[in-house]
Motif scaffolding. Structure first.
Motif, mmCIF file in Angstrom:
data_model
loop_
_atom_site.group_PDB
_atom_site.id
_atom_site.type_symbol
_atom_site.label_atom_id
_atom_site.label_comp_id
_atom_site.label_asym_id
_atom_site.label_seq_id
_atom_site.Cartn_x
_atom_site.Cartn_y
_atom_site.Cartn_z
ATOM 1 N N VAL A 1 58.779 39.841 29.993
ATOM 2 C CA VAL A 1 58.286 40.191 31.327
ATOM 3 C C VAL A 1 57.729 38.936 31.991
ATOM 4 O O VAL A 1 57.443 37.943 31.331
ATOM 5 N N THR B 1 53.710 40.508 35.709
ATOM 6 C CA THR B 1 53.864 41.850 35.128
ATOM 7 C C THR B 1 52.930 42.013 33.936
ATOM 8 O O THR B 1 52.304 43.062 33.764
ATOM 9 N N ARG C 1 49.603 42.782 35.210
ATOM 10 C CA ARG C 1 49.521 44.179 35.658
ATOM 11 C C ARG C 1 49.368 45.130 34.475
ATOM 12 O O ARG C 1 48.629 46.106 34.549
ATOM 13 N N ARG C 2 50.055 44.844 33.379
ATOM 14 C CA ARG C 2 49.914 45.675 32.179
ATOM 15 C C ARG C 2 48.476 45.588 31.652
ATOM 16 O O ARG C 2 47.914 46.585 31.203
#
Length: 131
Positions: A48, A52, A55-56
């Motif tokens: 990723v 990202t 964001r996780r």
């Protein structure tokens, strides 16, 4: 007699088709720390973008495929530690080019289950002296 609603059926269908469950982001962080990797490197390892990955972290959960890759890394770290004698040696082996894997870094082969199996089998060959 109880009836199943469409929402329950959808949830059951999703669970049945999910090979790996979403894992808490903390699991990724613990594996990242064991690897001695930066956040950017860990994002690359699980396929990723760094954004990202951030964001996780905010969400607190990984997606299914990301969880699977982290589980593979965790499993290989455990096996590598057993076979090579220390977590540091396992970490170095996973992140360094290996001639018998075509000069690839084992960690780069984790894009597929087949690649994971190649890496795992290589460690087992080392363990049993058949490499």
């Amino acid at each position: 007699m109880t009836s199943i609603t469409s929402g329950q059926r959808s949830a059951a269908a999703k669970r049945a088709t999910t090979v790996f469950a979403e894992r808490p982001f903390e699991f990724s962080e613990s594996v990242r720390e064991r690897l001695g990797a930066t956040n950017e490197q860990m994002a690359e390892y699980i396929g990723v973008s760094f954004r990202t990955y951030q964001r996780r972290a905010q969400r607190g959960r990984l997606e299914d495929a990301e969880s699977a890759k982290v589980e593979m890394l965790d499993s290989l770290l455990d096996l590598g530690e057993r076979v090579l004698g220390s977590e540091a040696k396992a970490r170095e082996w996973l992140t360094s080019p290996v001639l018998s894997l075509g000069g690839e870094r084992p960690i780069d082969l984790l894009e597929t289950v087949k690649g994971y199996e190649r890496v795992k089998n290589k460690l087992l060959q080392i363990e049993y002296g058949t490499y």
